[in-house]
Design a protein around this motif. Structure first.
Motif, PDB file in Angstrom:
ATOM      1  N   ASP A 177      13.430  18.358   1.403  1.00 27.98           N
ATOM      2  CA  ASP A 177      12.145  19.036   1.611  1.00 27.98           C
ATOM      3  C   ASP A 177      10.964  18.081   1.558  1.00 27.98           C
ATOM      4  O   ASP A 177       9.866  18.429   2.010  1.00 27.98           O
ATOM      5  N   ASP A 178      11.171  16.890   0.994  1.00 28.28           N
ATOM      6  CA  ASP A 178      10.122  15.868   0.884  1.00 28.28           C
ATOM      7  C   ASP A 178      10.803  14.511   0.971  1.00 28.28           C
ATOM      8  O   ASP A 178      11.325  14.020  -0.030  1.00 28.28           O
ATOM      9  N   ILE A 179      10.781  13.913   2.156  1.00 30.59           N
ATOM     10  CA  ILE A 179      11.575  12.701   2.336  1.00 30.59           C
ATOM     11  C   ILE A 179      11.120  11.563   1.431  1.00 30.59           C
ATOM     12  O   ILE A 179      11.914  10.697   1.065  1.00 30.59           O
ATOM     13  N   VAL A 180       9.827  11.543   1.082  1.00 27.53           N
ATOM     14  CA  VAL A 180       9.332  10.619   0.067  1.00 27.53           C
ATOM     15  C   VAL A 180       8.497  11.405  -0.938  1.00 27.53           C
ATOM     16  O   VAL A 180       7.829  12.376  -0.570  1.00 27.53           O
ATOM     17  N   PRO A 181       8.508  11.014  -2.196  1.00 36.47           N
ATOM     18  CA  PRO A 181       7.695  11.707  -3.194  1.00 36.47           C
ATOM     19  C   PRO A 181       6.206  11.390  -2.993  1.00 36.47           C
ATOM     20  O   PRO A 181       5.850  10.467  -2.259  1.00 36.47           O
ATOM     21  N   PRO A 182       5.335  12.116  -3.669  1.00 32.97           N
ATOM     22  CA  PRO A 182       3.895  11.851  -3.574  1.00 32.97           C
ATOM     23  C   PRO A 182       3.508  10.643  -4.415  1.00 32.97           C
ATOM     24  O   PRO A 182       3.035  10.760  -5.538  1.00 32.97           O
ATOM     25  N   ILE A 183       3.689   9.442  -3.834  1.00 37.03           N
ATOM     26  CA  ILE A 183       3.509   8.223  -4.633  1.00 37.03           C
ATOM     27  C   ILE A 183       2.123   7.604  -4.494  1.00 37.03           C
ATOM     28  O   ILE A 183       1.746   6.762  -5.314  1.00 37.03           O
ATOM     29  N   THR A 184       1.372   7.974  -3.450  1.00 40.87           N
ATOM     30  CA  THR A 184       0.008   7.449  -3.314  1.00 40.87           C
ATOM     31  C   THR A 184      -0.945   8.598  -3.006  1.00 40.87           C
ATOM     32  O   THR A 184      -0.554   9.601  -2.389  1.00 40.87           O
ATOM     33  N   PRO A 185      -2.207   8.465  -3.387  1.00 46.25           N
ATOM     34  CA  PRO A 185      -3.156   9.547  -3.098  1.00 46.25           C
ATOM     35  C   PRO A 185      -3.362   9.774  -1.607  1.00 46.25           C
ATOM     36  O   PRO A 185      -3.506  10.914  -1.165  1.00 46.25           O
ATOM     37  N   TYR A 186      -3.373   8.710  -0.812  1.00 49.15           N
ATOM     38  CA  TYR A 186      -3.621   8.905   0.613  1.00 49.15           C
ATOM     39  C   TYR A 186      -2.446   9.548   1.330  1.00 49.15           C
ATOM     40  O   TYR A 186      -2.618  10.263   2.322  1.00 49.15           O
ATOM     41  N   PHE A 187      -1.246   9.357   0.829  1.00 58.97           N
ATOM     42  CA  PHE A 187      -0.112  10.083   1.387  1.00 58.97           C
ATOM     43  C   PHE A 187      -0.273  11.579   1.127  1.00 58.97           C
ATOM     44  O   PHE A 187      -0.071  12.406   2.024  1.00 58.97           O
ATOM     45  N   VAL A 188      -0.663  11.930  -0.078  1.00 53.21           N
ATOM     46  CA  VAL A 188      -0.880  13.340  -0.420  1.00 53.21           C
ATOM     47  C   VAL A 188      -2.014  13.923   0.419  1.00 53.21           C
ATOM     48  O   VAL A 188      -1.920  15.037   0.958  1.00 53.21           O
ATOM     49  N   MET A 189      -3.101  13.176   0.572  1.00 58.84           N
ATOM     50  CA  MET A 189      -4.291  13.674   1.254  1.00 58.84           C
ATOM     51  C   MET A 189      -4.134  13.712   2.776  1.00 58.84           C
ATOM     52  O   MET A 189      -4.588  14.656   3.427  1.00 58.84           O
ATOM     53  N   LYS A 190      -3.510  12.693   3.345  1.00 65.24           N
ATOM     54  CA  LYS A 190      -3.505  12.544   4.797  1.00 65.24           C
ATOM     55  C   LYS A 190      -2.220  13.037   5.467  1.00 65.24           C
ATOM     56  O   LYS A 190      -2.225  13.324   6.669  1.00 65.24           O
ATOM     57  N   VAL A 191      -1.129  13.102   4.703  1.00 65.72           N
ATOM     58  CA  VAL A 191       0.152  13.486   5.301  1.00 65.72           C
ATOM     59  C   VAL A 191       0.661  14.795   4.698  1.00 65.72           C
ATOM     60  O   VAL A 191       0.776  15.799   5.374  1.00 65.72           O
ATOM     61  N   GLY A 192       0.973  14.786   3.414  1.00 68.63           N
ATOM     62  CA  GLY A 192       1.518  15.982   2.783  1.00 68.63           C
ATOM     63  C   GLY A 192       3.033  16.026   2.859  1.00 68.63           C
ATOM     64  O   GLY A 192       3.698  15.016   3.077  1.00 68.63           O
ATOM     65  N   HIS A 193       3.581  17.214   2.683  1.00 70.09           N
ATOM     66  CA  HIS A 193       5.034  17.382   2.680  1.00 70.09           C
ATOM     67  C   HIS A 193       5.640  17.015   4.032  1.00 70.09           C
ATOM     68  O   HIS A 193       5.083  17.346   5.085  1.00 70.09           O
ATOM     69  N   VAL A 194       6.793  16.349   3.985  1.00 68.73           N
ATOM     70  CA  VAL A 194       7.508  15.972   5.206  1.00 68.73           C
ATOM     71  C   VAL A 194       8.991  16.302   5.023  1.00 68.73           C
ATOM     72  O   VAL A 194       9.722  15.574   4.349  1.00 68.73           O
ATOM     73  N   PRO A 195       9.460  17.403   5.591  1.00 68.58           N
ATOM     74  CA  PRO A 195      10.874  17.761   5.451  1.00 68.58           C
ATOM     75  C   PRO A 195      11.769  16.992   6.411  1.00 68.58           C
ATOM     76  O   PRO A 195      11.315  16.502   7.455  1.00 68.58           O
ATOM     77  N   LEU A 196      13.046  16.900   6.057  1.00 67.85           N
ATOM     78  CA  LEU A 196      14.050  16.254   6.898  1.00 67.85           C
ATOM     79  C   LEU A 196      14.706  17.301   7.788  1.00 67.85           C
ATOM     80  O   LEU A 196      15.141  18.349   7.309  1.00 67.85           O
ATOM     81  N   ILE A 197      14.787  17.015   9.069  1.00 65.56           N
ATOM     82  CA  ILE A 197      15.475  17.876  10.025  1.00 65.56           C
ATOM     83  C   ILE A 197      16.860  17.273  10.281  1.00 65.56           C
ATOM     84  O   ILE A 197      16.962  16.105  10.652  1.00 65.56           O
ATOM     85  N   PRO A 198      17.936  18.030  10.057  1.00 66.16           N
ATOM     86  CA  PRO A 198      19.288  17.472  10.211  1.00 66.16           C
ATOM     87  C   PRO A 198      19.522  16.851  11.587  1.00 66.16           C
ATOM     88  O   PRO A 198      18.904  17.256  12.577  1.00 66.16           O
ATOM     89  N   TYR A 199      20.427  15.896  11.624  1.00 59.77           N
ATOM     90  CA  TYR A 199      20.677  15.145  12.856  1.00 59.77           C
ATOM     91  C   TYR A 199      21.153  16.037  13.996  1.00 59.77           C
ATOM     92  O   TYR A 199      22.041  16.878  13.844  1.00 59.77           O
ATOM     93  N   HIS A 200      20.555  15.847  15.155  1.00 58.97           N
ATOM     94  CA  HIS A 200      21.003  16.376  16.435  1.00 58.97           C
ATOM     95  C   HIS A 200      20.811  15.264  17.455  1.00 58.97           C
ATOM     96  O   HIS A 200      19.989  14.366  17.270  1.00 58.97           O
ATOM     97  N   ARG A 201      21.521  15.340  18.545  1.00 62.41           N
ATOM     98  CA  ARG A 201      21.349  14.316  19.583  1.00 62.41           C
ATOM     99  C   ARG A 201      19.914  14.339  20.107  1.00 62.41           C
ATOM    100  O   ARG A 201      19.249  15.378  20.083  1.00 62.41           O
ATOM    101  N   PRO A 202      19.413  13.195  20.589  1.00 62.63           N
ATOM    102  CA  PRO A 202      18.055  13.157  21.125  1.00 62.63           C
ATOM    103  C   PRO A 202      17.847  14.193  22.233  1.00 62.63           C
ATOM    104  O   PRO A 202      18.673  14.315  23.139  1.00 62.63           O
ATOM    105  N   GLY A 203      16.760  14.951  22.118  1.00 63.07           N
ATOM    106  CA  GLY A 203      16.430  15.944  23.122  1.00 63.07           C
ATOM    107  C   GLY A 203      17.127  17.277  22.964  1.00 63.07           C
ATOM    108  O   GLY A 203      16.897  18.195  23.766  1.00 63.07           O
ATOM    109  N   ASP A 204      17.977  17.440  21.951  1.00 59.10           N
ATOM    110  CA  ASP A 204      18.674  18.717  21.746  1.00 59.10           C
ATOM    111  C   ASP A 204      17.651  19.822  21.501  1.00 59.10           C
ATOM    112  O   ASP A 204      16.861  19.747  20.552  1.00 59.10           O
ATOM    113  N   PRO A 205      17.630  20.886  22.320  1.00 62.77           N
ATOM    114  CA  PRO A 205      16.633  21.948  22.142  1.00 62.77           C
ATOM    115  C   PRO A 205      16.766  22.693  20.825  1.00 62.77           C
ATOM    116  O   PRO A 205      15.804  23.339  20.382  1.00 62.77           O
TER     117      PRO A 205
END
Length: 218
Positions: free
Chosen positions: A112-140
Motif C-alpha cells: 500500500d506504500d512502496i516507500v515509507p514517509p521518510i522525508t517531508p517533501y515526499f509526504v507533501m508532494k507525492v503521498g501514498h504510492v501503492p504497488l500494482i501487481p505485475y502484468h505484461r506491458p500494455g495489459d488493459p
C-alpha cells in the motif's frame, strides 16, 4: 484554455529533460495530457522521450479514437482511466526509473506504500504510492486495478498522485507536465534514499504537522 501547440511543446520539453537526466532510457516511458476539448495528446508507441517531435505526438479524441500523429502508445487505455478516475489530472507520465524498478525487485516496504514517509517533501508532494501487481506491458487489466486504487484513495480522503507498476515503473499525474514531472522526480529520489539508507519514517506527530502547515494528503 490552454493552446494545444503549447501542450505539445510542454510534452516534448519534459520528455527531453527526463531523458537527459536518466529518468527514462531508449524508448521506455510515455507522457500524455488531457486537452480542453476532452481529448488527449500522448507520445507515440516506441518513441524516445528524448527526441519527441511536437507534430508527431498522437492526438486522440474524447472517444479514444486517434485523429492524427504517429501510432499512440499502447498505454493509452491506462492513461484514459487515470484521467476518468481523477478529474484534477491533466498530465500522466510513465517511466522505468531505475531506483523505483529496483525497489520492486528488491521488495517494497508495503504493497500500500512502496516507500515509507521518510522525508517531508515526499509526504507533501507525492503521498501514498501503492504497488500494482505485475502484468505484461500494455495489459488493459492494469487500468482497472489502477482506477480502483484511485477511487478508493479519493473516498478515504487521501487522493493519489502516483502508482507503481511492479517491475515496470511508476505512473504519476498532476495538473501539468511540469507538476507531474516534479512528482516523478521526488518519488524516484525517495526510492533512491530508501534503498541507500533504510531510515526510520517520520513520526505521526511530524506528519500531522505537515498536514496542518502544508495540507499534506497523507
Amino acid at each position: 484554455m490552454i493552446d494545444t501547440d503549447d501542450l505539445r511543446t510542454a510534452i516534448c520539453r519534459v520528455g527531453a529533460s527526463l531523458f537527459a537526466r536518466g529518468y527514462v532510457h531508449a524508448s521506455a516511458g510515455n507522457i500524455s495530457v488531457r486537452t480542453d476539448d476532452g481529448g488527449f495528446l500522448i507520445t507515440p508507441t516506441d518513441a524516445c522521450l528524448g527526441t519527441l517531435v511536437p507534430e508527431r505526438l498522437a492526438a486522440v479524441n474524447a472517444d479514444g479514437v486517434q485523429t492524427s500523429g504517429d501510432r499512440a502508445s499502447k498505454t493509452l487505455t491506462l492513461h484514459r482511466r487515470i484521467y476518468a478516475a481523477d478529474p484534477e489530472a491533466r498530465c500522466v507520465i510513465h517511466t522505468h526509473s531505475t531506483h523505483l524498478v529496483a525497489l520492486t525487485l528488491a521488495g517494497v516496504a508495503d504493497p500500500d506504500d512502496i516507500v515509507p514517509p521518510i522525508t517531508p517533501y515526499f509526504v507533501m508532494k507525492v503521498g501514498h504510492v501503492p504497488l500494482i501487481p505485475y502484468h505484461r506491458p500494455g495489459d488493459p487489466a492494469v487500468a482497472d486495478l489502477v482506477a480502483a486504487r484511485i477511487e478508493a484513495a479519493r473516498a478515504a480522503g487521501t487522493p493519489l498522485r502516483a502508482v507503481m507498476l511492479d517491475r515496470l515503473g511508476p505512473n504519476v499525474w498532476h495538473r501539468s507536465p511540469a507538476e507531474a514531472s516534479a512528482v516523478l522526480e521526488e518519488l524516484e529520489e525517495t526510492a533512491r534514499l530508501w534503498l541507500l539508507t533504510r531510515p526510520a519514517p517520520l513520526t505521526g506527530p511530524q506528519i500531522e504537522d505537515l498536514r496542518q502547515h502544508f495540507g499534506a494528503r497523507w
